[in-house]
Design an enzyme around this catalytic site. Structure first.
Site, mmCIF file in Angstrom:
data_model
loop_
_atom_site.group_PDB
_atom_site.id
_atom_site.type_symbol
_atom_site.label_atom_id
_atom_site.label_comp_id
_atom_site.label_asym_id
_atom_site.label_seq_id
_atom_site.Cartn_x
_atom_site.Cartn_y
_atom_site.Cartn_z
ATOM 1 N N LYS A 14 0.838 -1.217 0.000
ATOM 2 C CA LYS A 14 0.000 0.000 0.000
ATOM 3 C C LYS A 14 0.866 1.258 0.000
ATOM 4 C CE LYS A 14 -2.373 -1.052 3.789
ATOM 5 N NZ LYS A 14 -1.929 -2.380 4.204
ATOM 6 N N ARG A 89 -10.219 0.543 8.402
ATOM 7 C CA ARG A 89 -9.793 -0.812 8.751
ATOM 8 C C ARG A 89 -10.881 -1.565 9.521
ATOM 9 N NH1 ARG A 89 -3.867 0.251 8.795
ATOM 10 N NH2 ARG A 89 -2.704 -1.650 9.181
ATOM 11 N N ARG A 128 11.130 -6.187 5.120
ATOM 12 C CA ARG A 128 10.899 -4.766 5.437
ATOM 13 C C ARG A 128 11.454 -4.437 6.815
ATOM 14 N NH1 ARG A 128 4.878 -2.336 5.025
ATOM 15 N NH2 ARG A 128 4.661 -2.926 7.194
ATOM 16 N N ARG A 134 10.692 -0.683 11.994
ATOM 17 C CA ARG A 134 9.376 -0.772 12.645
ATOM 18 C C ARG A 134 9.344 -1.948 13.617
ATOM 19 N NH1 ARG A 134 4.406 0.117 8.517
ATOM 20 N NH2 ARG A 134 3.401 -1.071 10.177
ATOM 21 N N ARG A 146 -1.185 -9.119 13.397
ATOM 22 C CA ARG A 146 -1.677 -8.124 12.426
ATOM 23 C C ARG A 146 -2.434 -8.807 11.282
ATOM 24 N NH1 ARG A 146 3.735 -5.554 11.146
ATOM 25 N NH2 ARG A 146 2.697 -4.126 9.719
#
Ligand code: AMP
Length: 191
Positions: A14, A89, A128, A134, A146
């Site tokens: 995204k 969401r 990532r 993160r 998640r």
């Protein structure tokens, strides 16, 4: 205005695709995750609250998220439109967004849903984590949470936009350029 909901599970691409879309269509990028992370960095009250949920892979409560989103939208004077990335969401957020945009005499034209298989998502998030810094990308348990939250609370948002004939599924596997062009084709057919 052109308002796009860019949808998909964590790691679907995204953020990457949003960058392309904002340039191409001249839109404002509104990522709720980015706003929360900026608040955490700035050590605001909102950041402290959001962090408790984000570190566990849970959703920040609807009321907090919706109020923040409204405030972010209203910061922009006569925008060409928005890309909502990571919002809505939950079904409650989708309804709130509709009401709010309605008040501004606009609405969502299209929900672009990036479809990527779960094994591929886990691989992407692991990679990532090495560059993003993160916390929620680094821990396999948080990643799983998640993904589970996505299935339980977020996937039903698709139905909301399907019922409005605004839902378009896009294959989120391929080169970044390929995926971008699939999205352009879908958006241009609605715009
Ligand atoms: P993201 O950057 O979109 O992957 O979001 C990172 C985290 O921020 C999520 O796992 C949630 O904890 C929180 N978050 C972002 N957007 C929302 C939202 N629309 N509703 C609730 N929590 C959110």
């Amino acid at each position: 205005m052109l308002n796009i909901v860019l949808f998909g599970p964590p790691g679907a691409g995204k953020g990457t695709q949003s960058e392309r879309l904002i340039d191409h269509y001249g839109l404002v990028h509104l990522s709720t995750g980015d706003v929360f992370r900026a608040n955490i960095k700035g050590e605001t009250e909102l950041g402290k609250l959001a962090k408790q949920y984000m570190d566990q892979g849970k959703l920040v409560p609807d009321e907090v998220t919706i109020n923040m989103l409204r405030a972010e939208v209203l910061k922009h004077e006569s925008p060409k439109g928005f890309i909502f990335d990571g919002f809505p969401r939950t079904s409650a957020q989708a309804e709130a967004l509709d009401h709010f945009l309605n008040e501004l005499n606009t609405g969502i034209q299209i929900m672009v849903s990036l479809e990527v298989e779960e094994d591929e998502l886990r691989e992407r998030l692991k990679k990532r984590a090495e560059v993003s810094g993160r916390v929620d990308d680094a821990d396999p348990e948080v990643i799983q949470k998640r993904i589970d939250v996505y299935h339980a609370e977020t996937a039903p948002v698709k139905t909301f936009y399907q019922n409005q004939q605004k839902f378009v599924a896009i294959n989120g596997v391929g080169t970044i350029d390929e995926i971008t062009h699939r999205i352009y084709t879908a958006v241009d057919s609605r715009n």
